[in-house]
Design a protein around this motif. Structure first.
Motif, PDB file in Angstrom:
ATOM      1  N   SER A  56      33.009  27.627  56.678  1.00  0.00           N
ATOM      2  CA  SER A  56      33.458  28.760  56.778  1.00  0.00           C
ATOM      3  C   SER A  56      35.007  28.411  56.330  1.00  0.00           C
ATOM      4  O   SER A  56      34.975  29.387  55.390  1.00  0.00           O
ATOM      5  N   LYS A  59      33.849  28.077  52.361  1.00  0.00           N
ATOM      6  CA  LYS A  59      33.141  29.558  52.104  1.00  0.00           C
ATOM      7  C   LYS A  59      34.037  30.395  51.855  1.00  0.00           C
ATOM      8  O   LYS A  59      34.231  31.284  50.610  1.00  0.00           O
ATOM      9  N   SER A  60      34.603  30.507  52.507  1.00  0.00           N
ATOM     10  CA  SER A  60      36.315  31.238  52.191  1.00  0.00           C
ATOM     11  C   SER A  60      37.072  30.937  51.068  1.00  0.00           C
ATOM     12  O   SER A  60      37.828  32.402  50.060  1.00  0.00           O
ATOM     13  N   GLU A  61      37.656  29.802  50.561  1.00  0.00           N
ATOM     14  CA  GLU A  61      37.612  29.548  49.746  1.00  0.00           C
ATOM     15  C   GLU A  61      37.082  29.914  48.047  1.00  0.00           C
ATOM     16  O   GLU A  61      37.331  30.073  47.570  1.00  0.00           O
ATOM     17  N   GLN A  63      34.890  31.681  48.268  1.00  0.00           N
ATOM     18  CA  GLN A  63      34.848  33.507  48.364  1.00  0.00           C
ATOM     19  C   GLN A  63      35.848  34.576  47.462  1.00  0.00           C
ATOM     20  O   GLN A  63      36.328  34.939  46.310  1.00  0.00           O
ATOM     21  N   ALA A  64      37.210  33.576  47.612  1.00  0.00           N
ATOM     22  CA  ALA A  64      38.548  34.031  46.513  1.00  0.00           C
ATOM     23  C   ALA A  64      38.049  33.996  45.149  1.00  0.00           C
ATOM     24  O   ALA A  64      38.739  34.327  45.014  1.00  0.00           O
ATOM     25  N   MET A 245      29.176  36.395  51.025  1.00  0.00           N
ATOM     26  CA  MET A 245      29.016  35.519  52.168  1.00  0.00           C
ATOM     27  C   MET A 245      27.727  34.764  52.405  1.00  0.00           C
ATOM     28  O   MET A 245      27.924  34.383  53.291  1.00  0.00           O
TER      29      MET A 245
END
Length: 252
Positions: A56, A59-61, A63-64, A245
């Protein structure tokens, strides 16, 4: 840059038209050519062995970094999971600078999730000259991707016999193919030029919400005279547009 990956309105007309060559050179100088990139990634199986919390965060990194290029590029994400063994994720990018493509790719690879990604394929092309476009939705030199759920990418190369034909005859054969496409108004066709970037001549993209109609179209295109000059063995990628995502979640 505004994300153009919106659904078409139900009453929108999507008939294809052939745009004539411009004769005034000043008209061309006013239009900035766009570059198009289709980059395919394959995930390392080790990724699936990470714990959910770690995935998680990673994936957020990722997406940023992806979102940080919104002002420079149109970027759309597609999942190939369950459709293709060669790749799991595709990013379709449209922009006016090759440097932006390179910078974005490098920064994505420098993320921790990027260390689990391998480039399965990477195609580049340019919008130019005579293009087949969707009536009322775009001009002849600017691609506007992402209007439909499914995307089929077909890199196209021709036999040497193709280039021995007069240009007028080649244009007539290409036009015949796209007139076949006109009978499928729910399929948008993009034609971009790849010669010089790779061994391919064109990158042809088909967008639709109905995969069955795409299969019917390809069956008809196989019967056209121009198909006899196409080299076999070219890959066709089946891609489903989803949020980034959602695409990353599908990796496992």
């Amino acid at each position: 840059m505004e994300n153009l990956g919106k659904k078409k309105a139900e009453n929108e007309q999507v008939g294809l038209r052939l745009v004539e060559e411009r004769t005034d050179p000043t008209d061309l100088s006013k239009i900035e050519t766009q570059f198009v990139s289709f980059i395919f990634f394959r995930i390392d199986p080790q990724w699936r062995r990470l714990d959910p919390d770690t995935k998680s965060v990673l994936k957020s990194e990722f997406q940023a970094v992806y979102n940080s290029f919104r002002d420079e590029l149109i970027a759309l994400s597609y999942s190939l999971v369950g459709f293709d063994s060669k790749a799991d994720l595709m990013i379709w990018r449209v922009g006016c600078s090759l440097d932006s493509f390179q910078e974005m790719t490098a920064k994505l690879y420098r993320t921790r999730l990027g260390s689990y990604l391998e480039t399965a394929d990477n195609y580049m092309a340019v919008t130019k000259g005579k293009m087949f476009i969707t009536e009322g939705m775009e001009d002849r030199d600017h691609a506007k991707p992402g209007q439909f759920d499914y995307h089929f990418l077909y890199p196209c190369a021709k036999h040497k016999d193709w280039y021995e034909k007069p240009a007028s005859e080649r244009d007539a054969l290409i036009e015949e193919n796209f007139m076949v496409g006109k009978r499928f108004p729910n399929i948008r066709i993009h034609l971009t030029h790849a010669f010089g970037f790779s061994d391919q001549e064109y990158l042809i993209s088909f967008e639709t919400d109905e995969p069955g109609d795409f299969l019917a179209l390809t069956e008809e295109l196989r019967q056209t005279p121009a198909s006899k000059f196409t080299l076999r063995g070219m890959p066709i990628y089946t891609c489903r547009q989803r949020t980034l995502m959602e695409c990353l979640d599908a990796l496992g």
